[in-house]
Design a protein around this motif. Structure first.
Motif, short mmCIF file in Angstrom:
data_model
loop_
_atom_site.label_atom_id
_atom_site.label_comp_id
_atom_site.label_asym_id
_atom_site.label_seq_id
_atom_site.Cartn_x
_atom_site.Cartn_y
_atom_site.Cartn_z
N THR A 146 0.85 -1.17 0.00
CA THR A 146 0.00 0.00 0.00
C THR A 146 0.89 1.22 0.00
OG1 THR A 146 -1.82 1.12 1.13
CG2 THR A 146 -0.15 0.12 2.52
N SER A 147 0.34 2.39 -0.33
CA SER A 147 1.13 3.61 -0.34
C SER A 147 1.35 4.09 1.08
CB SER A 147 0.42 4.70 -1.15
OG SER A 147 0.32 4.32 -2.50
N GLY A 148 2.60 4.29 1.46
CA GLY A 148 2.91 4.87 2.75
C GLY A 148 3.01 6.37 2.65
N SER A 149 3.13 7.05 3.77
CA SER A 149 3.20 8.51 3.75
C SER A 149 4.47 9.00 3.09
CB SER A 149 3.09 9.06 5.18
OG SER A 149 4.12 8.53 5.99
N SER A 150 5.51 8.14 3.01
CA SER A 150 6.76 8.53 2.35
C SER A 150 6.63 8.50 0.84
CB SER A 150 7.88 7.58 2.76
OG SER A 150 7.63 6.28 2.27
N ILE A 356 -8.84 9.89 -4.29
CA ILE A 356 -9.56 10.45 -5.42
C ILE A 356 -10.10 9.28 -6.22
CG2 ILE A 356 -9.37 11.77 -7.56
CD1 ILE A 356 -7.28 13.50 -6.26
N ALA A 357 -11.41 9.31 -6.51
CA ALA A 357 -12.09 8.19 -7.18
C ALA A 357 -11.83 6.90 -6.40
CB ALA A 357 -11.64 8.05 -8.63
N GLU A 358 -11.79 7.02 -5.07
CA GLU A 358 -11.62 5.88 -4.16
C GLU A 358 -10.28 5.19 -4.30
OE1 GLU A 358 -14.68 7.61 -3.72
OE2 GLU A 358 -14.84 6.53 -5.62
N GLN A 359 -9.31 5.84 -4.93
CA GLN A 359 -7.95 5.32 -4.97
C GLN A 359 -7.10 6.11 -4.00
OE1 GLN A 359 -6.04 4.17 -8.61
NE2 GLN A 359 -7.94 4.35 -9.77
N ARG A 360 -6.29 5.37 -3.24
CA ARG A 360 -5.43 5.98 -2.25
C ARG A 360 -4.15 6.44 -2.95
NH1 ARG A 360 -2.36 3.21 2.51
NH2 ARG A 360 -2.47 4.74 4.19
N LEU A 361 -3.93 7.74 -3.02
CA LEU A 361 -2.81 8.30 -3.77
C LEU A 361 -1.84 9.01 -2.84
CD1 LEU A 361 -4.83 9.94 -6.68
CD2 LEU A 361 -3.93 7.61 -6.59
#
Length: 459
Positions: A146-150, A356-361
């Motif tokens: 998953t995308s981390g804050s870094s 955005i559009a339910e994608q975690r960016l």
């Protein structure tokens, strides 16, 4: 436990029993527009794939599938071979090449070419296995990203026992209501929400799932005329349902990836025949809470087994059987607890992850990708709102090469070229829609980026 929970709990199947035949029954596992797969097909295909996977020297096998039945076969075969499934969560060649150190082999039904041993489905499922099904590894785990804050992909390890517990919670909550349902989905089974609801839940309940993704309202209409449906979706799809097309009747509608408004939930109820169940959770924590939005401020209710503890106003920690850390996990969202901590309101993100559009960016990742381009010297990315819709916007400082191209090309063409350069790395929704070119990124008196000033550039 009440009678509904007791009844639904008796219906559930642990993962080690998914391939076990039942005398006189060859139940439907999955279907597509072209064919059906039954219990006997499922067992045969997993055994056939085991024959290919067990000979690999690899211990970590990446799974990249468009077809969810192939994904199910691949996941079980890797587990039965006592290897670790790795779910990158996408099928983008360029990003997979960057992640190659995270896996040793690839199982796929996509046109991917990576420098590692690759097994392609369904071509490898033609042969019959001449060996018995191995013992199931009950202490196994899988890896998601998953995308981390870094901005870099964050590795998350999930044990099978954790996934089974999560499925059991869902079965206890909705198992009886899902009796006889067929699961269809608009989300991938290779992310945490899809893995749990599109893949784990139907197999745990012994119910069939659609191997392909639902892409348009018309597909729902056609299938709902044939089967009782449980729809696993997101606000991005559900809010685009066309009121001019024939409504469908679903047994259940699940939504996750971003909160549904009460207005959107009512529209979905009218078009799908049932109020949607909004799901809140994260890849790290698993499912946390649910609600059925019926008024502008509908609170979220925690699942049984989940508790939240407030260290202070800025720190809320999650404790549950799905979280292995004894100290719990801190939420990335700001929330307000009510009703003795069993319900809460969402107040927004803490970090630079946006949806955005339910994608975690990750805004940081988009910035990093921009700075890697030879035409960009520095960049700052932010989320803005235009006419009620969120977009990604970018403030860039051009390199000497970039300045040469900027002066030689119309601005619209330069923007299009920048987006084209980012496409191999980023999902379409992550590509900046609005651009500003500056000599330098504005800083405040503390030497930090002046985000308020940056936002004003796009008013």
């Amino acid at each position: 436990m009440d009678s509904q929970k007791a009844g639904s709990a008796r219906l559930t199947l642990a993962m080690e029993n998914w391939l076990m035949p039942v005398e006189g029954e060859d139940r439907l596992i999955s279907w597509s527009r072209q064919r059906e797969w039954r219990q006997s097909d499922f067992r045969r295909d997993v055994l056939a794939l085991i024959g290919h996977v067990r000979g690999l020297p690899a211990s970590r096998c990446a799974l990249c599938f468009n077809n969810s039945y192939h994904f199910a076969v691949g996941l079980l075969a890797v587990l039965y071979c006592e290897k670790t499934p790795v779910l990158p969560g996408h099928q983008r060649q360029s990003v997979l090449e960057e992640q190659i150190a995270e896996f040793d082999a690839l199982l796929t039904d996509c046109a991917l070419t990576l420098p590692c041993p690759t097994i392609t489905l369904p071509e490898c499922l033609d042969s019959e296995a001449d060996f018995p099904l191995p013992d199931f590894p009950r202490d196994a785990s899988l890896i998601l990203f998953t995308s981390g804050s870094s901005g870099k992909p964050q590795k998350i390890i999930k044990t099978l026992s954790c996934l089974h517990t999560e499925s059991q919670w869902l079965a206890n909550t909705w198992g009886e209501a899902l009796h006889q349902a067929r699961f269809v989905a608009t989300v991938s089974s290779q992310h945490m929400y899809g893995l749990t609801f599109r893949f784990m839940l139907p197999l745990t309940l012994g119910l069939p799932f659609y191997a392909e993704s639902v892409e348009v309202h018309e597909q729902l209409v056609n299938m709902a005329q044939q089967y009782p449906l449980a729809l696993v979706s997101s606000p991005a799809f559900l809010t685009r349902l066309d009121a001019k097309i024939t409504p469908v009747n679903c047994l259940k509608v699940f939504s996750a990836g971003g909160p549904l408004s009460a207005q959107s939930a009512e529209k979905i109820r009218q078009l799908c025949g049932v109020s949607p169940n909004d799901i809140y959770g994260t890849t790290e924590t698993g499912i946390l809470a649910h609600r059925q939005p019926q008024e502008p401020e509908t609170p979220w209710r925690l699942f049984e087994g989940v508790s939240l503890r407030a260290k202070n106003e800025q720190s809320i920690r999650v404790f549950s059987d799905l979280v292995s850390q004894s100290e719990g996990l801190e939420l990335g969202d700001n929330i307000a607890l009510i009703n003795h901590g069993r319900e809460f309101y969402l107040l927004g993100r803490k970090d630079r992850i946006v949806k955005i559009a339910e994608q975690r960016l990750s805004l940081t990742e988009i910035e990093d990708r921009l700075i890697q381009l030879p035409v960009i010297e520095d960049a700052c990315v932010l989320a803005i709102e235009k006419k009620g819709r969120p977009y990604i916007a970018a403030v860039v400082v051009l390199s000497p090469l970039g300045r040469t191209q900027w002066h030689a090309l119309p601005q619209a063409e330069m923007n299009m070229r920048l987006r084209q350069l980012l496409r191999p790395w980023l999902a379409p929704v992550a590509l900046p829609r609005f651009w500003r070119v500056l000599p330098a990124v504005p800083l405040n008196s503390q030497g930090k980026r002046a985000y308020a000033d940056l936002q004003e550039l796009f008013l």
